[in-house]
Structures are given as structure tokens and as C-alpha cells.
Design an enzyme around this catalytic site. Structure first.
Site, PDB file in Angstrom:
ATOM      1  N   GLY A 235      -1.967  40.399  24.021  1.00 43.31           N
ATOM      2  CA  GLY A 235      -2.545  39.420  23.227  1.00 43.31           C
ATOM      3  C   GLY A 235      -4.165  39.444  23.026  1.00 43.31           C
ATOM      4  O   GLY A 235      -4.603  38.273  23.060  1.00 43.31           O
TER       5      GLY A 235
ATOM      6  N   GLY B 116      -5.969  37.542  20.219  1.00 46.47           N
ATOM      7  CA  GLY B 116      -5.701  35.979  20.163  1.00 46.47           C
ATOM      8  C   GLY B 116      -7.157  35.201  20.534  1.00 46.47           C
ATOM      9  O   GLY B 116      -8.017  35.731  20.939  1.00 46.47           O
ATOM     10  N   GLN B 117      -6.780  33.903  20.461  1.00 44.66           N
ATOM     11  CA  GLN B 117      -8.121  33.095  20.646  1.00 44.66           C
ATOM     12  C   GLN B 117      -8.707  33.132  21.988  1.00 44.66           C
ATOM     13  O   GLN B 117      -9.857  33.516  22.315  1.00 44.66           O
ATOM     14  CB  GLN B 117      -7.370  31.548  20.560  1.00 44.66           C
ATOM     15  CG  GLN B 117      -8.784  30.770  20.801  1.00 44.66           C
ATOM     16  CD  GLN B 117      -8.398  29.083  21.044  1.00 44.66           C
ATOM     17  OE1 GLN B 117      -7.085  28.880  21.350  1.00 44.66           O
ATOM     18  NE2 GLN B 117      -9.195  28.299  20.970  1.00 44.66           N
TER      19      GLN B 117
ATOM     20  N   TYR C  97       8.635  26.356  22.603  1.00 43.34           N
ATOM     21  CA  TYR C  97       7.517  27.035  23.481  1.00 43.34           C
ATOM     22  C   TYR C  97       7.403  26.483  24.887  1.00 43.34           C
ATOM     23  O   TYR C  97       7.266  27.115  25.656  1.00 43.34           O
ATOM     24  CB  TYR C  97       6.274  26.850  22.738  1.00 43.34           C
ATOM     25  CG  TYR C  97       4.993  26.953  23.240  1.00 43.34           C
ATOM     26  CD1 TYR C  97       4.816  28.383  23.660  1.00 43.34           C
ATOM     27  CD2 TYR C  97       4.273  25.927  23.608  1.00 43.34           C
ATOM     28  CE1 TYR C  97       3.465  28.594  24.250  1.00 43.34           C
ATOM     29  CE2 TYR C  97       2.656  26.399  24.266  1.00 43.34           C
ATOM     30  CZ  TYR C  97       2.548  27.682  24.508  1.00 43.34           C
ATOM     31  OH  TYR C  97       1.388  28.187  25.237  1.00 43.34           O
TER      32      TYR C  97
ATOM     33  N   LYS D 285       7.877  28.573  28.476  1.00 42.34           N
ATOM     34  CA  LYS D 285       6.865  28.411  29.574  1.00 42.34           C
ATOM     35  C   LYS D 285       7.472  28.062  30.828  1.00 42.34           C
ATOM     36  O   LYS D 285       7.035  28.425  31.848  1.00 42.34           O
ATOM     37  CB  LYS D 285       5.798  27.555  28.983  1.00 42.34           C
ATOM     38  CG  LYS D 285       4.739  28.166  27.900  1.00 42.34           C
ATOM     39  CD  LYS D 285       4.192  29.562  28.544  1.00 42.34           C
ATOM     40  CE  LYS D 285       3.525  30.302  27.425  1.00 42.34           C
ATOM     41  NZ  LYS D 285       3.120  31.644  28.064  1.00 42.34           N
TER      42      LYS D 285
ATOM     43  N   ILE E  26      -7.266  24.704  24.153  1.00 34.62           N
ATOM     44  CA  ILE E  26      -8.508  25.633  24.471  1.00 34.62           C
ATOM     45  C   ILE E  26      -9.232  25.437  23.267  1.00 34.62           C
ATOM     46  O   ILE E  26      -9.003  25.587  22.052  1.00 34.62           O
ATOM     47  CB  ILE E  26      -8.405  26.829  24.938  1.00 34.62           C
ATOM     48  CG1 ILE E  26      -7.185  26.943  26.251  1.00 34.62           C
ATOM     49  CG2 ILE E  26      -9.689  27.687  25.095  1.00 34.62           C
ATOM     50  CD1 ILE E  26      -7.849  26.236  27.418  1.00 34.62           C
TER      51      ILE E  26
HETATM   52  C1  AKB Z   1      -0.264  24.851  21.744  1.00 33.15           C
HETATM   53  O1  AKB Z   1      -0.766  23.784  21.413  1.00 33.15           O
HETATM   54  O2  AKB Z   1       0.681  25.247  21.450  1.00 33.15           O
HETATM   55  C2  AKB Z   1      -1.201  25.551  22.773  1.00 33.15           C
HETATM   56  C3  AKB Z   1      -0.981  25.088  24.149  1.00 33.15           C
HETATM   57  C4  AKB Z   1      -1.487  23.718  24.545  1.00 33.15           C
HETATM   58  O3  AKB Z   1      -0.371  25.886  24.954  1.00 33.15           O
HETATM   59  N1  AKB Z   1      -2.529  25.434  22.626  1.00 33.15           N
END
Ligand code: AKB
Length: 323
Positions: free
Chosen positions: A11, A14-15, A145, A149, A175
Site C-alpha cells: 500500500g 496510498g496516503q 472496515y 480491523k 490522518i
Molecule cells: C477511514 O476514515 O476509513 C480511515 C480510518 C479512520 O481508518 N481514515
């Protein structure tokens, strides 16, 4: 604790990955940090500053080829599908985030890696979490997501326990950075607002003005990641789930901070599906464990970040880089 010599970053386009890779190349030497991405072309700087390859973290073979070719001993696994894209395509988020992580952990064991770093996120929490999330509290995310995690943290802790793999991770807040745009998260508004302020002096935000979330400026994010990676193993009382706090502000606070530098900036608010995601996350986090175990101490606040962000973006805008 094994020595870190050759780092593979997934990755890396990515940012976070793009700036982290350059910081690691400065520290460990350009040839010792192998950047990888899946499809997006890397910036000229990323491509020319050291090795770069396209791989797919869902293909064990493509990651293993890199490990063998470069004798990799450390993997920083940044590749992930974020919350916004994940809610549009939950199966893709499951597939990339879970199977990608599993592949990295298995290869970490197979090649006896010195370190595996797998970042987590404030997305591990859900609606019932206290507004300032404690280090140890129930994890009931309501996004795919977040589900991946939580599972990733627990899975990586299992690999520490079962196989003695030195896997570490930290829960990133939103971030904010001036070099590479974030791709598909909920906290992306906190970056987009700066770009639009510099380019057009106006921004319509996709969350309500009173939306408060934990945030961090990129230099602190890079510091946190490298400091955790380099911390002595025997000082760590936990492994893959360190809270890291830095700042907490509303979307309106951010607009007001920008107005101190650009008085005619106009902010407006049109919440979309990401409002529900933002509402499910805490306002801030408790990070005593990170401070105690590996000396976490962020440097930036909303004022210093805003000044620096605007200076950097105005310089890029003047060079025609933001078009
Ligand atoms: C998102 O907004 O999905 C990410 C995070 C907070 O993990 N920037």
C-alpha cells in the site's frame, strides 16, 4: 529482538504509505525499503527514490516473490480498503483486509520476520463506545472496515502468542496530509477541506459541522509508526491494538482554523452516507498505554497543523500541482 534490515511496504502508493516509505528510505537507506502498490501509478519521487513493484496482497505468490528477491525481514502492511469504499463494497473490504492480512502474517511466520506492522484504526469502535475511547473497551464496529480491523488485531495477537511472530499495530485516527490524497475513508473531509480552501476558497463537507473525530497530522503518524516498530519488544504490554491520540475537533473547528489564514473561506455541510460511519466512532481516544510503553508523544495541534498544511498546499498550488 531481531534487527530490521530490509522493509517491504504494501500500500505504498496510498496516503500514509507514500510518505512513510520516503521517511523509511531516509532512515534505513533507499535500497532497504521496497515500495509496492496494486494498481495506482506511484509518484515520480516514490518511483525514483528506491525499488518499486506492483503486487497483489491477496496473492501469496506475488508477496513471496518480493520477500525472496529482496531478502525482506520486515513488512509494513498498509494496503487496506477504508471505511467509505468498504461500505459500498463490503465483500471487497473483507477479501482485501482479511485475506491480505492473513497472507502477510503467514509469510511473516514462514520467513521468520524480524517485524510485521499491521495498522488498525479508530473504526474498531462502534456506537456504544465512550466518547473518549479507553484502551480496553468493547469493540462493536458497525462497518465492514471496522469488523476487519477488529478481526485483524485479534488475528495478529494470535500469531504473536501461537508462533512468536513480532507483530505490532496501532489504531490510526483520521490522518491529515498534504502530499497524497486519502482514498475512500470517512475522515477524508479533513484533508479535502484544505485542498478546496487553497484551490477554490470554499468546501462542502460530507459530514455535519458538529461531527467530532480523533485526528492526527502526518508527521506524527509517521513518528508513531516508526517508534512502535523500533520499540524494544520487552517494553510492549500489548501488541496489535495501541490507541494513539493526537487531536480531536469538529468539522466546524477545522473550518474556523482555516479561516484564521483564509478569512474569505466559505464552508457548507451536506451529510451523506459517511455521516453514520462518523457518528459510530468516538470523539477522541485514551493513549496512556502507547505513551507509557513506547513513549508516544505527538507534536502537532490543530493550529500548527493548519499553518503547515496551508503553506505546503499553497506552494504546491503555485506550481500547478493541485489541478
Ligand atoms: C477511514 O476514515 O476509513 C480511515 C480510518 C479512520 O481508518 N481514515
Amino acid at each position: 529482538m531481531k534487527e530490521i534490515k530490509k522493509i517491504l511496504v504494501t500500500g505504498a502508493v496510498g496516503q500514509i504509505g507514500s510518505e512513510l516509505t520516503l521517511a523509511l528510505r531516509d532512515k534505513y537507506g533507499a535500497e532497504h525499503v521496497i515500495a509496492t502498490g496494486r494498481k495506482t501509478e506511484p509518484s515520480k519521487e516514490l518511483k525514483e527514490s528506491g525499488p518499486f513493484h506492483f503486487i497483489d496482497v491477496n496473492s501469496v505468490d506475488s508477496v513471496e516473490e518480493m520477500i525472496k528477491k529482496y531478502e525482506i525481514d520486515t513488512i509494513i502492511h498498509m494496503a487496506a480498503i477504508l471505511s467509505g469504499v468498504g461500505e459500498k463494497n463490503p465483500m471487497l473490504a473483507w477479501d482485501v483486509n482479511m485475506n491480505g492480512t492473513l497472507n502477510i502474517l503467514n509469510l511473516g511466520v514462514k520467513y521468520d520476520m524480524a517485524r510485521v506492522i499491521i495498522p488498525s484504526s479508530i473504526a474498531v469502535w462502534g456506537p456504544g463506545t465512550p466518547s473518549v475511547a479507553p484502551q480496553d473497551t468493547a469493540l462493536h464496529p458497525t462497518t465492514m472496515y471496522g469488523v476487519t480491523k477488529v478481526a485483524g488485531e485479534i488475528l495478529a495477537d494470535y500469531y504473536v502468542l501461537k508462533y512468536g511472530l513480532d507483530s505490532r499495530g496501532l489504531r490510526y485516527p483520521g490522518i491529515i496530509s498534504s502530499e497524497t490524497l486519502p482514498g475512500g475513508g470517512t475522515t477524508d473531509y479533513a484533508v479535502a477541506i484544505y485542498y478546496e480552501a487553497v484551490k477554490n476558497k470554499k468546501y462542502t463537507c460530507f459530514v455535519r459541522e458538529d461531527t467530532r473525530l480523533p485526528m492526527m497530522y502526518m508527521p506524527d503518524c509517521i513518528k508513531a509508526t516508526i517508534d512502535l516498530m523500533e520499540a524494544p519488544f520487552d517494553k510492549l504490554n500489548r501488541h496489535n491494538d495501541y490507541n494513539v491520540g493526537s487531536m480531536s475537533f469538529t468539522a466546524k473547528d477545522l473550518a474556523n482554523a482555516i479561516k484564521k489564514h483564509i478569512p474569505d473561506f466559505v464552508d457548507s455541510y451536506e451529510p451523506d452516507f459517511r455521516q453514520a460511519i462518523a457518528d459510530s466512532w468516538p470523539d477522541d481516544v485514551e493513549d496512556d498505554a502507547a505513551r507509557k510503553d513506547w513513549g508516544w508523544d505527538p507534536s502537532h495541534n490543530i493550529e500548527s497543523m493548519t499553518k503547515d498544511m496551508l503553506e505546503k498546499l499553497q506552494a504546491r498550488h503555485a506550481k500547478g500541482e493541485l489541478e
